[in-house]
Design an enzyme around this catalytic site. Structure first.
Site, PDB file in Angstrom:
ATOM      1  CB  SER A   1      -0.859  -0.011   1.265  1.00  0.00           C
ATOM      2  OG  SER A   1      -1.454   1.251   1.467  1.00  0.00           O
TER       3      SER A   1
ATOM      4  CE1 TYR B   1      -3.521  -2.173   5.268  1.00  0.00           C
ATOM      5  CE2 TYR B   1      -3.065   0.107   4.700  1.00  0.00           C
ATOM      6  CZ  TYR B   1      -3.358  -1.188   4.320  1.00  0.00           C
ATOM      7  OH  TYR B   1      -3.471  -1.482   2.983  1.00  0.00           O
TER       8      TYR B   1
ATOM      9  CE  LYS C   1      -1.343  -4.767   3.380  1.00  0.00           C
ATOM     10  NZ  LYS C   1      -1.511  -6.014   2.621  1.00  0.00           N
TER      11      LYS C   1
END
Ligand code: UD1
Length: 335
Positions: free
Chosen positions: A123, A147, A151
């Protein structure tokens, strides 16, 4: 008799995964999906084989190996992950356990079963708050939430698996994904600008702009919105590049690519596009910016164009119209 080689897609029953599954099936590839259905929907898959289990569970490596053998899997596209920024801030351990744990199981299963091709879904969240100029893959990776951290750690694991296990990989850093390639594959979650604004429009509410005093052309936040079909096509291009490498032999490699259009769109531009698609023109409500929201996040997408020949081809309006149509389809279709 199962003898054809398959592509295994984790998270294939999800919004993005189901687009990749359908594109691969349309071109004749055999596909098997692994999904725990925590947010996926088997109705998206038609007759594509689905194996349902939690990739972060203790027995996941064994179950993956069995699936790889049964379906003669030679490459894996790993999308299954939690992806809600706010939830990751509230539950960081869950994000690290699930996102890193499931990827570690996928990598281990690849090593044990001899799978040497992996496409990993990352991402733009790995960049954190970029400088404002189009961001290249070499920009600093400084995620600002768990988050994005998961990643980034995942990217490191995939990279480390190249010398350790001969795993060839392509990591795709998605920018802001929206739209639908087919009406039944729209994004049912109301978690990003396009889906939130559609949801408010159908409820007769004005959309909300989070901040209009950024240092951007119209003062609202700028992002790189990429059509989910373009994104899905980037996965097919990545698989094909890995297959070509596989045939040629050579050292295992791990390459990272931005997947965006290279063009920014502001919140106001997205809302204007939605007003055109829906025929409902509301004056947006302006609220204060969300904490940590960068003014502008736009991809430099030249590396993937140069290496894989992939470029986005769909416009912002096409993306918004497709999201709107998919929403209309869902509201007409019994659950
Ligand atoms: C999203 C993801 C992030 C990912 C990034 C690129 C979330 C919460 N974040 O971030 O993990 O790294 O895409 O893939 O999914 N906005 C409004 N009004 C709204 C909703 C949003 O003005 O009702 C604005 C935001 O302030 C921002 C833009 O719209 O400027 C896009 O927001 P959003 O769709 O939430 O995505 P990102 O924050 O860019």
């Amino acid at each position: 008799m199962l003898c054809d080689v398959s592509v295994l897609i984790t998270g294939g029953a999800g919004y993005i995964g189901a687009h990749i599954v359908r594109l691969l099936r349309e071109r004749g590839d055999d596909v098997v999906v692994v999904d725990d259905l925590s947010s996926g929907d088997p109705a998206r898959l038609g007759d594509t084989p689905l194996v349902t289990f939690d990739l972060a569970a203790a027995d996941a490596v064994d179950r993956l190996r069995a699936t790889i053998e049964r379906y003669s899997v030679e490459s894996i596209i790993h999308l299954a992950a939690r992806k809600q920024v706010g939830e990751s801030v509230a539950h960081p351990a869950m994000y690290f356990r699930d996102n890193i744990g499931s990827l570690a199981n996928v990598v281990e299963a690849c090593a044990l079963a001899g799978v040497t091709r992996l496409v990993y879904s990352s991402s733009a969240a790995v960049y954190g708050i970029p400088s404002g100029a189009p961001v290249t893959e070499d920009a600093a990776t400084e995620p600002i939430n768990p988050y994005g951290e998961t990643k980034l750690v995942g990217e490191w694991l995939v990279r480390d698996a190249a010398p350790a296990h001969g795993l060839r990989s392509v990591t795709l850093r998605y920018f802001n994904v929206a739209g639908a390639g087919w009406d039944d594959l729209g994004d049912p979650n109301v978690q990003n600008l396009v889906t939130i604004a559609i949801d408010r429009t159908v409820r007769g509410l004005a959309p909300v702009v989070f901040g209009d005093s950024f240092d951007t052309p119209d003062g609202t936040g700028v992002r790189d919105y990429v059509h989910v079909m373009d994104l899905a096509e980037a996965h097919l291009a990545s698989l094909d590049a890995l297959d070509a490498l596989g045939a040629a032999g050579g050292p295992a490699d791990a390459t990272v690519y931005n997947v965006g259009t290279g063009q920014g769109a502001s919140v106001r531009e997205v809302l204007a596009s939605l007003a055109g698609a829906s025929g409902e023109a509301f004056d947006p409500i302006v609220d204060p910016p969300r904490p940590g929201d960068p003014p502008s996040v736009v991809a430099d997408a030249s590396r993937i164009a140069a290496d894989l020949g992939w470029r986005s081809s769909r416009t912002l309006d096409e993306m918004v119209v497709s999201a709107w149509r998919a929403h209309e389809w869902r509201s007409r279709t019994p659950a």
